[in-house]
Design an enzyme around this catalytic site. Sequence first.
Site, PDB file in Angstrom:
ATOM      1  N   HIS A 159       0.850  -1.243   0.014  1.00 14.09           N
ATOM      2  CA  HIS A 159       0.134  -0.014   0.010  1.00 14.09           C
ATOM      3  C   HIS A 159       0.794   1.145   0.033  1.00 14.09           C
ATOM      4  CE1 HIS A 159      -3.783  -2.153   0.346  1.00 14.09           C
ATOM      5  NE2 HIS A 159      -3.370  -2.690   1.431  1.00 14.09           N
ATOM      6  N   ASP A 195      -2.459 -10.306  -2.897  1.00 16.00           N
ATOM      7  CA  ASP A 195      -3.259 -10.070  -1.844  1.00 16.00           C
ATOM      8  C   ASP A 195      -4.762  -9.644  -2.099  1.00 16.00           C
ATOM      9  OD1 ASP A 195      -2.215  -8.691   1.208  1.00 16.00           O
ATOM     10  OD2 ASP A 195      -4.194  -7.808   0.452  1.00 16.00           O
ATOM     11  N   HIS A 197      -6.221  -7.195  -0.756  1.00 19.61           N
ATOM     12  CA  HIS A 197      -6.665  -5.669  -1.286  1.00 19.61           C
ATOM     13  C   HIS A 197      -5.523  -5.178  -2.429  1.00 19.61           C
ATOM     14  CE1 HIS A 197      -7.143  -6.195   3.070  1.00 19.61           C
ATOM     15  NE2 HIS A 197      -8.057  -5.268   2.955  1.00 19.61           N
ATOM     16  N   ASP A 284      -4.644 -12.762   2.912  1.00 20.56           N
ATOM     17  CA  ASP A 284      -5.937 -12.326   3.377  1.00 20.56           C
ATOM     18  C   ASP A 284      -7.032 -12.726   2.335  1.00 20.56           C
ATOM     19  OD1 ASP A 284      -5.145  -8.825   3.012  1.00 20.56           O
ATOM     20  OD2 ASP A 284      -4.803 -10.510   1.670  1.00 20.56           O
TER      21      ASP A 284
HETATM   22  N1  6XA Z   1      -9.111  -0.931   7.584  1.00 24.88           N
HETATM   23  C1  6XA Z   1      -7.629  -0.926   7.257  1.00 24.88           C
HETATM   24  C2  6XA Z   1      -7.417  -2.031   6.416  1.00 24.88           C
HETATM   25  C3  6XA Z   1      -5.941  -2.084   5.878  1.00 24.88           C
HETATM   26  C4  6XA Z   1      -5.766  -3.263   4.897  1.00 24.88           C
HETATM   27  C5  6XA Z   1      -4.419  -4.063   5.032  1.00 24.88           C
HETATM   28  C6  6XA Z   1      -4.086  -5.120   3.986  1.00 24.88           C
HETATM   29  O1  6XA Z   1      -4.057  -6.377   4.390  1.00 24.88           O
HETATM   30  N2  6XA Z   1      -3.467  -4.676   2.889  1.00 24.88           N
HETATM   31  O2  6XA Z   1      -3.383  -5.673   1.971  1.00 24.88           O
HETATM   32 MG    MG Z   2      -4.116  -7.576  -4.647  1.00 25.84          MG
HETATM   33 ZN    ZN Z   3      -4.481  -7.076   2.355  1.00 28.70          ZN
END
Ligand code: 6XA
Ligand code: MG
Ligand code: ZN
Length: 343
Positions: A159, A195, A197, A284
């Site tokens: 991120h 991932d 996200h 995740d």
């Molecule tokens: N409410 C905050 C969520 C952050 C996501 C972290 C994550 O796993 N990013 O890959």
């Molecule tokens: Mg991803």
């Molecule tokens: Zn994630």
Amino acid sequence: MKTVFSPLHSRRHVKTELDGGLLIEPHEKPSRAETILARVKDQALGEVLEPEEFGLEPVRRVHTADYVAFLETCWQDWQAAGKPGEAIPAVWAGRGMRHRLPKDIDGRLGYYSFAAETSISDGTWEAARASANVALTAQKLVAGGERAAFALCRPPGHHAHADLFGGYCFFNNAAIVAQAFRDQGYGRVAVLDVDFHHGNGTQAIFYQCSDVLTLSLHGDPDLVFPHFLGFEDETGEGDGEGYNLNIVYPPNTPYSVWSQGLETACERIAAFQPDALVLALGVDTFEDDPISFFKLTSSDYLTLGERLARLGLPTVFTMEGGYDVDAIGVNAVNVMQGFDRAA
Ligand SMILES: NCCCCCC(=O)NO
Ligand SMILES: [Mg+2]
Ligand SMILES: [Zn+2]
């Protein structure tokens, strides 16, 4: 497969994460890395090495000098301002405001972040530096001839933008590895982010580049973090037009559907003919992950690893997310074992 791990990850031990209006025990906790390490050893995946020290030069190939300098003194500056708790950003430049760097630590925290869940305290800087060294050590192993290496990074990185932290990330380990490959003469590099996200930082860092192909499969940003990037119409810009691919999925997506996106991504990678692959590995996507909504099972990670091996590329895995701590070791190492048995 060799694993790189640093005990210094445990210097990141914040006690707070802003979530649902509460300060909770952070999901991104030290036991995540310890559980994965234990599984690596239990499965005799391969040698476990501590990282070499690469200094800040390779980090600043991706991150701005002022951002790096901010991170180095943030905790001290916060304490010097007499703040009673952990350092948490709480103010940002909204629409119509100015993106200029204020002097005050509250303003600087907002200037250098995009989200408020990622607290900073003593040792965060040291852990983030060690995590980047872990990634760079894995890259050195692969550049030195290893087929693949597992950078057991903590804190994660995908991120982080050139000058933004958030989503538990400070230095973008995957981007730092990709840039190190490029700086060592690897003409084309692909970064695939599996991932749950969106890898918003990685996308942003290389968004105008045609020599680094960035791809991410993730939960619909209309519904989940990071909310403001990761949509399928983001395909790159300038020279980078066509060199970014986002594949978005809804809640309850199983591997049978998710793997269709993986196939699309793998075909795009094969067509790009990169000289190396960076695999931003979050698990995740797991069916029981507490903050996500895909439905991959532990055995799916073996299949994922096998598919990645069939790309036939020198590969560095950088550990990203995954918060079901009971399952994270099996899930992450399953990817490596699936890769090894197909390589
Ligand atoms: N409410 C905050 C969520 C952050 C996501 C972290 C994550 O796993 N990013 O890959
Ligand atoms: Mg991803
Ligand atoms: Zn994630």
